[in-house]
Design a protein around this motif. Structure first.
Motif, PDB file in Angstrom:
ATOM      1  N   THR A 147      -1.076   1.875   9.183  1.00 38.16           N
ATOM      2  CA  THR A 147      -2.119   2.497  10.018  1.00 38.16           C
ATOM      3  C   THR A 147      -2.103   4.027  10.024  1.00 38.16           C
ATOM      4  OG1 THR A 147      -0.931   2.421  12.133  1.00 38.16           O
ATOM      5  CG2 THR A 147      -2.224   0.459  11.529  1.00 38.16           C
ATOM      6  N   ASN A 148      -1.319   4.678   9.127  1.00 44.52           N
ATOM      7  CA  ASN A 148      -1.389   6.135   9.009  1.00 44.52           C
ATOM      8  C   ASN A 148      -2.764   6.532   8.487  1.00 44.52           C
ATOM      9  OD1 ASN A 148       1.221   6.627   9.864  1.00 44.52           O
ATOM     10  ND2 ASN A 148       2.071   6.601   7.793  1.00 44.52           N
ATOM     11  N   THR A 149      -3.191   7.738   8.798  1.00 44.94           N
ATOM     12  CA  THR A 149      -4.472   8.238   8.312  1.00 44.94           C
ATOM     13  C   THR A 149      -4.388   8.461   6.807  1.00 44.94           C
ATOM     14  OG1 THR A 149      -4.855   9.335  10.419  1.00 44.94           O
ATOM     15  CG2 THR A 149      -6.178  10.077   8.551  1.00 44.94           C
ATOM     16  N   LEU A 150      -5.391   7.976   6.084  1.00 41.54           N
ATOM     17  CA  LEU A 150      -5.396   8.092   4.629  1.00 41.54           C
ATOM     18  C   LEU A 150      -5.957   9.429   4.183  1.00 41.54           C
ATOM     19  CD1 LEU A 150      -6.698   4.608   3.445  1.00 41.54           C
ATOM     20  CD2 LEU A 150      -4.351   5.426   3.518  1.00 41.54           C
ATOM     21  N   ASP A 151      -5.366   9.957   3.135  1.00 33.88           N
ATOM     22  CA  ASP A 151      -5.887  11.107   2.420  1.00 33.88           C
ATOM     23  C   ASP A 151      -7.107  10.583   1.632  1.00 33.88           C
ATOM     24  OD1 ASP A 151      -6.008  12.566  -0.302  1.00 33.88           O
ATOM     25  OD2 ASP A 151      -4.698  13.873   0.882  1.00 33.88           O
ATOM     26  N   PRO A 152      -8.139  11.361   1.413  1.00 34.08           N
ATOM     27  CA  PRO A 152      -9.305  10.867   0.666  1.00 34.08           C
ATOM     28  C   PRO A 152      -8.963  10.277  -0.713  1.00 34.08           C
ATOM     29  CG  PRO A 152      -9.831  12.966   1.685  1.00 34.08           C
ATOM     30  CD  PRO A 152      -8.371  12.720   1.931  1.00 34.08           C
ATOM     31  N   ARG A 153      -7.892  10.782  -1.352  1.00 35.23           N
ATOM     32  CA  ARG A 153      -7.487  10.236  -2.661  1.00 35.23           C
ATOM     33  C   ARG A 153      -6.889   8.839  -2.536  1.00 35.23           C
ATOM     34  NH1 ARG A 153      -3.530  14.716  -4.043  1.00 35.23           N
ATOM     35  NH2 ARG A 153      -3.572  14.773  -1.791  1.00 35.23           N
ATOM     36  N   GLU A 154      -6.420   8.465  -1.337  1.00 38.20           N
ATOM     37  CA  GLU A 154      -5.799   7.160  -1.121  1.00 38.20           C
ATOM     38  C   GLU A 154      -6.811   6.091  -0.716  1.00 38.20           C
ATOM     39  OE1 GLU A 154      -1.567   8.926   0.618  1.00 38.20           O
ATOM     40  OE2 GLU A 154      -3.216   8.466   1.984  1.00 38.20           O
ATOM     41  N   GLU A 155      -8.011   6.508  -0.323  1.00 37.69           N
ATOM     42  CA  GLU A 155      -9.002   5.564   0.202  1.00 37.69           C
ATOM     43  C   GLU A 155      -9.391   4.437  -0.762  1.00 37.69           C
ATOM     44  OE1 GLU A 155     -12.237   7.726   1.953  1.00 37.69           O
ATOM     45  OE2 GLU A 155     -10.938   8.617   3.487  1.00 37.69           O
ATOM     46  N   PRO A 156      -9.474   4.671  -2.098  1.00 34.96           N
ATOM     47  CA  PRO A 156      -9.832   3.537  -2.980  1.00 34.96           C
ATOM     48  C   PRO A 156      -8.860   2.360  -2.893  1.00 34.96           C
ATOM     49  CG  PRO A 156     -10.054   5.602  -4.166  1.00 34.96           C
ATOM     50  CD  PRO A 156      -9.413   5.925  -2.846  1.00 34.96           C
ATOM     51  N   LEU A 157      -7.579   2.628  -2.620  1.00 30.41           N
ATOM     52  CA  LEU A 157      -6.593   1.559  -2.483  1.00 30.41           C
ATOM     53  C   LEU A 157      -6.597   0.936  -1.097  1.00 30.41           C
ATOM     54  CD1 LEU A 157      -3.326   2.765  -4.267  1.00 30.41           C
ATOM     55  CD2 LEU A 157      -4.810   0.885  -4.895  1.00 30.41           C
ATOM     56  N   GLY A 158      -6.958   1.731  -0.095  1.00 26.46           N
ATOM     57  CA  GLY A 158      -6.914   1.238   1.275  1.00 26.46           C
ATOM     58  C   GLY A 158      -5.542   1.335   1.904  1.00 26.46           C
ATOM     59  N   VAL A 159      -4.574   1.853   1.152  1.00 24.41           N
ATOM     60  CA  VAL A 159      -3.216   2.043   1.661  1.00 24.41           C
ATOM     61  C   VAL A 159      -2.735   3.438   1.296  1.00 24.41           C
ATOM     62  CG1 VAL A 159      -2.597  -0.405   1.604  1.00 24.41           C
ATOM     63  CG2 VAL A 159      -2.133   1.019  -0.370  1.00 24.41           C
ATOM     64  N   CYS A 160      -1.788   3.954   2.075  1.00 21.28           N
ATOM     65  CA  CYS A 160      -1.261   5.297   1.831  1.00 21.28           C
ATOM     66  C   CYS A 160      -0.330   5.293   0.619  1.00 21.28           C
ATOM     67  CB  CYS A 160      -0.546   5.822   3.069  1.00 21.28           C
ATOM     68  SG  CYS A 160       0.964   4.935   3.487  1.00 21.28           S
ATOM     69  N   ALA A 161      -0.026   6.470   0.129  1.00 17.87           N
ATOM     70  CA  ALA A 161       0.829   6.609  -1.057  1.00 17.87           C
ATOM     71  C   ALA A 161       2.209   6.017  -0.820  1.00 17.87           C
ATOM     72  CB  ALA A 161       0.938   8.076  -1.449  1.00 17.87           C
ATOM     73  N   GLU A 162       2.764   6.193   0.375  1.00 19.65           N
ATOM     74  CA  GLU A 162       4.094   5.661   0.668  1.00 19.65           C
ATOM     75  C   GLU A 162       4.094   4.131   0.627  1.00 19.65           C
ATOM     76  OE1 GLU A 162       7.535   5.728   4.131  1.00 19.65           O
ATOM     77  OE2 GLU A 162       5.851   7.125   4.285  1.00 19.65           O
ATOM     78  N   CYS A 163       3.104   3.509   1.251  1.00 20.14           N
ATOM     79  CA  CYS A 163       3.029   2.040   1.244  1.00 20.14           C
ATOM     80  C   CYS A 163       2.745   1.512  -0.163  1.00 20.14           C
ATOM     81  CB  CYS A 163       1.961   1.554   2.220  1.00 20.14           C
ATOM     82  SG  CYS A 163       2.450   1.726   3.959  1.00 20.14           S
ATOM     83  N   SER A 164       1.838   2.157  -0.895  1.00 21.36           N
ATOM     84  CA  SER A 164       1.523   1.675  -2.247  1.00 21.36           C
ATOM     85  C   SER A 164       2.737   1.792  -3.148  1.00 21.36           C
ATOM     86  CB  SER A 164       0.318   2.408  -2.828  1.00 21.36           C
ATOM     87  OG  SER A 164       0.601   3.771  -3.054  1.00 21.36           O
ATOM     88  N   SER A 165       3.538   2.839  -2.977  1.00 19.80           N
ATOM     89  CA  SER A 165       4.750   3.007  -3.771  1.00 19.80           C
ATOM     90  C   SER A 165       5.784   1.934  -3.440  1.00 19.80           C
ATOM     91  CB  SER A 165       5.330   4.394  -3.524  1.00 19.80           C
ATOM     92  OG  SER A 165       6.546   4.545  -4.205  1.00 19.80           O
ATOM     93  N   LYS A 166       5.980   1.659  -2.170  1.00 17.67           N
ATOM     94  CA  LYS A 166       6.959   0.654  -1.751  1.00 17.67           C
ATOM     95  C   LYS A 166       6.538  -0.757  -2.152  1.00 17.67           C
ATOM     96  CE  LYS A 166       8.844   2.937   2.331  1.00 17.67           C
ATOM     97  NZ  LYS A 166       8.884   2.926   3.801  1.00 17.67           N
ATOM     98  N   LEU A 167       5.231  -1.020  -2.115  1.00 15.47           N
ATOM     99  CA  LEU A 167       4.731  -2.377  -2.344  1.00 15.47           C
ATOM    100  C   LEU A 167       4.211  -2.620  -3.762  1.00 15.47           C
ATOM    101  CD1 LEU A 167       2.875  -2.763   1.054  1.00 15.47           C
ATOM    102  CD2 LEU A 167       5.118  -3.670   0.430  1.00 15.47           C
ATOM    103  N   GLY A 168       4.155  -1.583  -4.583  1.00 14.93           N
ATOM    104  CA  GLY A 168       3.681  -1.739  -5.961  1.00 14.93           C
ATOM    105  C   GLY A 168       2.191  -1.985  -6.056  1.00 14.93           C
ATOM    106  N   ILE A 169       1.422  -1.419  -5.141  1.00 11.57           N
ATOM    107  CA  ILE A 169      -0.029  -1.602  -5.146  1.00 11.57           C
ATOM    108  C   ILE A 169      -0.655  -0.497  -5.986  1.00 11.57           C
ATOM    109  CG2 ILE A 169      -2.108  -1.651  -3.708  1.00 11.57           C
ATOM    110  CD1 ILE A 169      -0.249  -2.622  -1.402  1.00 11.57           C
ATOM    111  N   VAL A 170      -1.506  -0.882  -6.937  1.00 11.44           N
ATOM    112  CA  VAL A 170      -2.152   0.082  -7.823  1.00 11.44           C
ATOM    113  C   VAL A 170      -3.652  -0.171  -7.861  1.00 11.44           C
ATOM    114  CG1 VAL A 170      -0.122   0.387  -9.301  1.00 11.44           C
ATOM    115  CG2 VAL A 170      -1.790  -1.389  -9.852  1.00 11.44           C
ATOM    116  N   VAL A 171      -4.384   0.825  -8.319  1.00  9.39           N
ATOM    117  CA  VAL A 171      -5.815   0.656  -8.533  1.00  9.39           C
ATOM    118  C   VAL A 171      -5.992  -0.308  -9.700  1.00  9.39           C
ATOM    119  CG1 VAL A 171      -7.945   1.827  -9.217  1.00  9.39           C
ATOM    120  CG2 VAL A 171      -6.349   2.961  -7.673  1.00  9.39           C
ATOM    121  N   LEU A 172      -6.863  -1.297  -9.548  1.00  8.20           N
ATOM    122  CA  LEU A 172      -7.083  -2.267 -10.619  1.00  8.20           C
ATOM    123  C   LEU A 172      -7.716  -1.590 -11.826  1.00  8.20           C
ATOM    124  CD1 LEU A 172      -8.440  -5.296  -8.561  1.00  8.20           C
ATOM    125  CD2 LEU A 172      -6.210  -5.093  -9.645  1.00  8.20           C
TER     126      LEU A 172
END
Length: 145
Positions: free
Chosen positions: A7-32
């Motif tokens: 629930t942290n506020t997203l940077d505009p560059r993070e909005e396409p993923l819907g998750v912040c950089a820290e969460c995407s890094s920890k969870l391995g979430i990438v842009v398709l």
């Protein structure tokens, strides 16, 4: 817009993923990546509905305060070594750095799974990566014309 995980506020560059950089890094979430699979029916049941997945793998560091992480699955990983004063030793692979990200298409009709590698052109060919190039085109004039 907020991260869907923490629930942290997203940077505009993070909005396409819907998750912040820290969460995407920890969870391995990438842009398709762009779709790789051709728009044809399932080879088993002729369904046209699929679930597209970037499979992930997880790893953890050893020690009292081990850190767990996840990353997209890749076809191969570059070797890494530690250079000491008198020796070099191999390190475990870094699952977040690889060549040839894998994507799966799971048929919703029968569950059949097809694997594709949208970044196949980026895979280097080398013995320490366990990769080799196989070219069946060279033998076109042979018995399989």
């Amino acid at each position: 817009m907020n991260c869907e995980i923490c629930t942290n506020t997203l940077d505009p560059r993070e909005e396409p993923l819907g998750v912040c950089a820290e969460c995407s890094s920890k969870l391995g979430i990438v842009v398709l990546p762009p779709l790789t699979r051709p728009p044809v029916p399932c080879m088993r049941c002729n369904s046209l509905q699929f679930v597209r997945v970037i499979p992930r793998e997880s790893s953890s560091t050893s020690g009292q305060y081990g850190v767990e992480s996840a990353a997209p699955q890749y076809v191969t990983y570059p070797p890494q070594g530690t250079h000491g004063l008198f020796s070099v030793s191999a390190n475990a692979i870094d699952i977040s750095r690889g060549y040839g990200m894998i994507e799966l298409f799971v048929c919703e009709g029968c569950g059949f799974i097809e694997q594709y590698c949208p970044t196949v052109k980026e895979i280097p060919i080398h013995k320490h990566l366990n990769t080799e190039r196989v070219d069946y085109e060279q033998g076109k004039d042979g018995p399989f014309r």
